[in-house]
Design a protein around this motif. Structure first.
Motif, mmCIF file in Angstrom:
data_model
loop_
_atom_site.group_PDB
_atom_site.id
_atom_site.type_symbol
_atom_site.label_atom_id
_atom_site.label_comp_id
_atom_site.label_asym_id
_atom_site.label_seq_id
_atom_site.Cartn_x
_atom_site.Cartn_y
_atom_site.Cartn_z
ATOM 1 N N ASP A 20 21.865 -23.162 -35.832
ATOM 2 C CA ASP A 20 21.859 -23.889 -37.099
ATOM 3 C C ASP A 20 22.902 -23.353 -38.052
ATOM 4 O O ASP A 20 23.311 -24.050 -38.988
ATOM 5 C CB ASP A 20 20.462 -23.817 -37.729
ATOM 6 C CG ASP A 20 19.482 -24.624 -36.895
ATOM 7 O OD1 ASP A 20 18.972 -24.093 -35.902
ATOM 8 O OD2 ASP A 20 19.284 -25.813 -37.222
ATOM 9 N N ASN A 67 18.930 -19.585 -35.722
ATOM 10 C CA ASN A 67 18.446 -20.648 -34.855
ATOM 11 C C ASN A 67 16.932 -20.712 -34.945
ATOM 12 O O ASN A 67 16.299 -19.931 -35.672
ATOM 13 C CB ASN A 67 18.925 -20.410 -33.408
ATOM 14 C CG ASN A 67 18.783 -21.654 -32.540
ATOM 15 O OD1 ASN A 67 19.207 -22.737 -32.915
ATOM 16 N ND2 ASN A 67 18.139 -21.492 -31.395
ATOM 17 N N LYS A 68 16.342 -21.645 -34.216
ATOM 18 C CA LYS A 68 14.897 -21.825 -34.275
ATOM 19 C C LYS A 68 14.136 -20.525 -34.074
ATOM 20 O O LYS A 68 14.492 -19.734 -33.192
ATOM 21 C CB LYS A 68 14.486 -22.837 -33.188
ATOM 22 C CG LYS A 68 13.021 -23.205 -33.152
ATOM 23 C CD LYS A 68 12.503 -23.702 -34.484
ATOM 24 C CE LYS A 68 13.320 -24.840 -35.017
ATOM 25 N NZ LYS A 68 13.106 -25.095 -36.459
HETATM 26 C C1 LIG Z 1 21.978 -28.408 -31.597
HETATM 27 S S1 LIG Z 1 21.376 -27.362 -32.773
HETATM 28 C C2 LIG Z 1 19.703 -27.757 -32.825
HETATM 29 C C3 LIG Z 1 18.936 -26.678 -33.562
HETATM 30 O O1 LIG Z 1 18.213 -27.288 -34.632
HETATM 31 C C4 LIG Z 1 16.851 -27.046 -34.406
HETATM 32 O O2 LIG Z 1 16.114 -26.892 -35.567
HETATM 33 P P1 LIG Z 1 15.205 -28.127 -36.083
HETATM 34 O O3 LIG Z 1 14.490 -28.691 -34.893
HETATM 35 O O4 LIG Z 1 14.281 -27.449 -37.093
HETATM 36 O O5 LIG Z 1 16.174 -29.104 -36.727
HETATM 37 C C5 LIG Z 1 16.836 -25.764 -33.613
HETATM 38 O O6 LIG Z 1 17.108 -24.640 -34.405
HETATM 39 C C6 LIG Z 1 17.936 -26.053 -32.644
HETATM 40 O O7 LIG Z 1 18.448 -24.956 -31.966
#
Ligand SMILES: CSC[C@H]1O[C@H](OP(=O)(O)O)[C@H](O)[C@@H]1O
Length: 356
Positions: free
Chosen positions: A246, A256-257
């Motif tokens: 992110d 990241n997540k």
């Molecule tokens: C291709 S990057 C996607 C990245 O975004 C996700 O977060 P969210 O589901 O909260 O938008 C997650 O961190 C992914 O790795």
């Protein structure tokens, strides 16, 4: 760099029925996007006519994933220019859109890029710029995916088993994916053996979205609970961890997540490369390190309930971090459409040479 023989193999990767649809697009003067809160049970599209509805879709994760919300931000400024001709109203709408979610740098990047074009050249130019952002995402994801697949075949061998976390697939971008884009490129080259996907509590992007995508493209996969991912690595079942991002800060820290950091620790312990696949639009050279990033904290109900079913006693206190920080020294490789950065070996995203 000679291409390893294995990489020259090219097979058609089967796409599931309708899988090649776009996650987000501009059609008939509005934003059209898959409502990801309905997956995997229904494929429903949102037709978004107002900035308020777009903000709601981003906040609820109907539209989610760093690159996808970057494109949403870009298209959202073009939409705002059409819906709010009055300057003060327009400014307020665009500022609210930019603040919809704080952690992924792509949202602010997409908004700022189109706002600059709007301020300089007006409404139609803003739409042109937003559509350029959308097209670039398609190109960048394909290029970084190919680059990442090639790096993996050269580094770990001709057959690769992958562990991934959350969803960094077509659903997190316009149409191809980043981490799952690398998986698809490995599949196209006949170099993919298996994908282990962690469910990714509390919103289950892994179980609901990644598994759905892998089934669509015919990739052999196994779903595991988040707390089993370290054991999958310790048992030697995978050759590499591949995730999205992110935000990547100037020193190579990866946001990241939540759950990515423990996965990186387990990968280091298992001697397995930790690979981050992300477009350059996710690299934030203006932020020195992960310590400087606002980590989104979300609603407690996401943890204490699953729909109408309570999972914890009423009023239970929570710490619902949506993301975590993986320090650069635990990141083996960051793969973008332009380069491979090796933070654990001292490589930095702000290195002027590799940035050129
Ligand atoms: C291709 S990057 C996607 C990245 O975004 C996700 O977060 P969210 O589901 O909260 O938008 C997650 O961190 C992914 O790795």
């Amino acid at each position: 760099m000679d291409s390893p023989a294995a990489f020259d193999v090219k097979i058609e990767s089967p796409g599931g029925e309708g899988y090649d649809m776009r996650t987000i697009d501009w059609r008939d003067d509005r934003i059209v996007a898959i409502d990801q809160t309905r997956l995997p049970h229904e494929v429903e599209f949102l037709e978004i006519d107002t900035v308020e509805d777009l903000i709601a879709a981003i906040r609820s994760l109907a539209i989610r994933g760093a690159p996808a919300i970057g494109v949403a931000g870009a298209l959202g400024v073009a939409l705002a220019a059409r819906r709010h001709p009055e300057p003060a109203e327009l400014r307020a709408a665009v500022d609210a859109l930019r603040a919809a979610r704080p952690t992924a740098v792509n949202l602010a990047w997409g908004v700022d890029r189109v706002r600059a074009r709007l301020d300089a050249e007006g409404t139609e130019a803003a739409l042109d710029e937003a559509l350029a952002v959308l097209a670039e995402d398609v190109r960048c994801c394909r290029e970084l995916s190919e680059r990442g697949a090639r790096w993996l075949v050269e580094t770990v061998g001709p057959q690769v088993a992958v562990q991934t976390h959350c969803n960094a697939g077509a659903l997190a971008t316009v149409e191809w994916g980043t981490a799952l884009g690398v998986v698809r490129s490995l599949q196209e080259h006949g170099a993919l053996t298996h994908v282990y996907a962690s469910e990714t509590r509390p919103l289950l992007q892994g179980a609901r979205l990644t598994v759905w995508e892998l089934a669509q493209i015919g990739v052999p996969h196994t779903l595991v609970v988040d707390s089993a991912a370290a054991s999958v690595l310790a048992q030697g079942r995978v050759d590499a961890v591949v995730v999205g991002a992110d935000r990547i800060t100037a020193n190579g820290d990866v946001i990241n997540k939540v759950g990515t950091y423990p996965l990186a620790l387990a990968a280091a312990r298992a001697g397995v490369p930790m690979v981050v696949a992300a477009p350059e639009s996710t690299v934030d050279l203006a932020t020195p390190s992960g310590a400087d990033v606002h980590i989104e904290v979300r609603d407690p109900e996401e943890i204490t309930a699953l729909g109408a079913v309570a999972l914890a006693p009423k009023g239970t206190g929570t710490l619902n971090y949506a993301f975590d920080v993986t320090p650069a020294d635990l990141v083996t490789a960051i793969v973008t459409e332009r380069r491979v950065i090796l933070p654990a070996a001292g490589g930095r995203p702000d290195d002027p040479i590799s940035r050129s």
